[in-house]
Design an enzyme around this catalytic site. Structure first.
Site, PDB file in Angstrom:
ATOM      1  N   ASP A  70      -0.183  -3.868   6.203  1.00 30.20           N
ATOM      2  CA  ASP A  70      -0.862  -3.376   7.410  1.00 30.20           C
ATOM      3  C   ASP A  70      -2.322  -3.817   7.460  1.00 30.20           C
ATOM      4  OD1 ASP A  70       1.484  -2.108   8.076  1.00 30.20           O
ATOM      5  OD2 ASP A  70       0.744  -0.072   7.784  1.00 30.20           O
ATOM      6  N   HIS A 126       0.837  -1.201   0.000  1.00 27.28           N
ATOM      7  CA  HIS A 126       0.000   0.000   0.000  1.00 27.28           C
ATOM      8  C   HIS A 126       0.868   1.246   0.000  1.00 27.28           C
ATOM      9  CE1 HIS A 126       0.717  -0.493   4.303  1.00 27.28           C
ATOM     10  NE2 HIS A 126       0.184   0.687   4.571  1.00 27.28           N
ATOM     11  N   HIS A 137       1.381   3.971   1.929  1.00 25.32           N
ATOM     12  CA  HIS A 137       1.942   4.726   3.048  1.00 25.32           C
ATOM     13  C   HIS A 137       3.471   4.833   2.971  1.00 25.32           C
ATOM     14  CE1 HIS A 137      -1.841   4.115   5.746  1.00 25.32           C
ATOM     15  NE2 HIS A 137      -1.927   5.201   4.997  1.00 25.32           N
ATOM     16  N   ASP A 188       5.786   4.694   5.110  1.00 22.59           N
ATOM     17  CA  ASP A 188       6.602   3.713   5.834  1.00 22.59           C
ATOM     18  C   ASP A 188       6.615   2.353   5.121  1.00 22.59           C
ATOM     19  OD1 ASP A 188       3.852   3.468   6.778  1.00 22.59           O
ATOM     20  OD2 ASP A 188       4.613   2.092   8.308  1.00 22.59           O
ATOM     21  N   HIS A 189       6.038   2.301   3.911  1.00 27.03           N
ATOM     22  CA  HIS A 189       6.050   1.088   3.091  1.00 27.03           C
ATOM     23  C   HIS A 189       6.627   1.344   1.694  1.00 27.03           C
ATOM     24  CE1 HIS A 189       3.442  -1.224   5.932  1.00 27.03           C
ATOM     25  NE2 HIS A 189       3.285   0.014   6.359  1.00 27.03           N
ATOM     26  N   HIS A 237       4.630  -4.707  10.886  1.00 25.52           N
ATOM     27  CA  HIS A 237       4.977  -3.986  12.119  1.00 25.52           C
ATOM     28  C   HIS A 237       5.070  -4.925  13.321  1.00 25.52           C
ATOM     29  CE1 HIS A 237       4.541   0.179  10.625  1.00 25.52           C
ATOM     30  NE2 HIS A 237       3.567  -0.306   9.869  1.00 25.52           N
ATOM     31  N   HIS A 287      -7.519  -0.614   5.406  1.00 26.72           N
ATOM     32  CA  HIS A 287      -6.476   0.259   5.971  1.00 26.72           C
ATOM     33  C   HIS A 287      -6.260   1.430   5.001  1.00 26.72           C
ATOM     34  CE1 HIS A 287      -2.825   1.418   8.090  1.00 26.72           C
ATOM     35  NE2 HIS A 287      -2.112   1.264   7.005  1.00 26.72           N
TER      36      HIS A 287
HETATM   37 FE    FE Z   1       2.672   0.784   8.185  1.00 23.62          FE
HETATM   38 ZN    ZN Z   2       0.047   1.635   6.562  1.00 23.47          ZN
END
Ligand code: FE
Ligand code: ZN
Length: 261
Positions: free
Chosen positions: A138, A61, A63, A65-66, A176, A119
């Protein structure tokens, strides 16, 4: 006919505060993918340690942090970036957009793609059946699930329901290390579940010893993750929704988790 049968070797790369990136190595064709690179540096370090060259990025996805490492790694390795069709415009550097029911080849290893919105609206998961590996980003966490930033409880329950029929032995490579706080919350809604009590105690010991708790198995998640158990009467009762639809029960459990400290 030659069926793709290659099994992946999978390495964990811890990044940022609590992210796990996954390095999937296909040994027959030397294909090497990183799943959800938050940053380039920890990936580069792991590749150097293992003497490998990166060929693919698999994004679940959009985001940061990905996907934060996408462009830097692409510039360095000239690799192929695969990500969700439903969110292609938000995936930096995407080359191949995929969606529900399609297949992705990593060398001779094959993944089935699931659309799992909730998400984010364009979240996908990659299931490498031969390797017993589910990269779910996530969407599903160990004893938890992702927050509903862009989707409804109905969507997320439907998404999680796609994972429930996968084999018991499926390893859940989520993105995570949230397991300890997820376990604490799970006990508040499913506190009479002996397998959950046992798992929560085990997780606490692992975290005290500084160990990673991911991947888990789908069998463990089905038995102890309240977000996969919203169709069970004891979970409905815990959120005062006995007899209501699982998606509604799921929504109430998710809302309770959002306000759990
Ligand atoms: Fe994440
Ligand atoms: Zn995420």
């Amino acid at each position: 006919m030659n069926l793709p049968m290659a099994k992946l070797t999978i390495h964990r790369i811890p990044a940022r505060k609590d992210n796990y990136l996954w390095l999937a190595v296909e040994p027959e064709k030397n294909a090497v993918a990183v799943v959800d690179p938050s940053d380039a540096a920890p990936v580069r370090a792991k590749l150097k340690e293992l003497g490998l060259r990166l060929t693919h990025i698999l994004n679940t996805h959009h985001h940061n942090d990905h996907t934060g490492g996408n462009l830097e790694l692409k510039a360095e390795f000239g690799l192929t970036i695969i990500g969700p069709r439903a969110d292609a415009e938000r995936i930096p550097g995407i080359d191949v957009a995929v969606g529900d029911g399609e297949h992705v080849m990593l060398g001779n290893a094959e993944a089935q793609v699931f659309d799992v919105p909730g998400h984010t609206r364009g979240h996908i998961a990659y299931w490498f059946a031969e390797s017993d590996a589910l990269f779910c980003g996530d969407t599903l966490f160990a004893m938890g699930c992702g927050r509903l930033f862009e989707g409804t409880p109905e969507q997320m329950w439907n998404s999680l329901s796609k994972f429930r029929p996968l084999p018991d032995s499926t390893k859940v490579y989520c993105a995570h290390e949230y397991t300890l706080s997820n376990a604490r919350f799970a006990l508040t809604v499913d506190g009479n579940n002996p397998l959950l009590i046992e798992r929560a105690a085990h997780i606490a010991k692992m975290r005290e010893a500084g160990q990673a708790t991911v991947p888990s198995t789908l069998a463990e998640e089905r038995a102890t993750n309240p977000f996969l158990r919203a169709d069970r009467p004891e979970l409905a009762a815990a959120v005062n929704l006995s007899g209501e639809q699982p998606a509604q029960v799921f929504g109430a459990i998710r809302a309770a988790k959002d306000s759990f400290s």
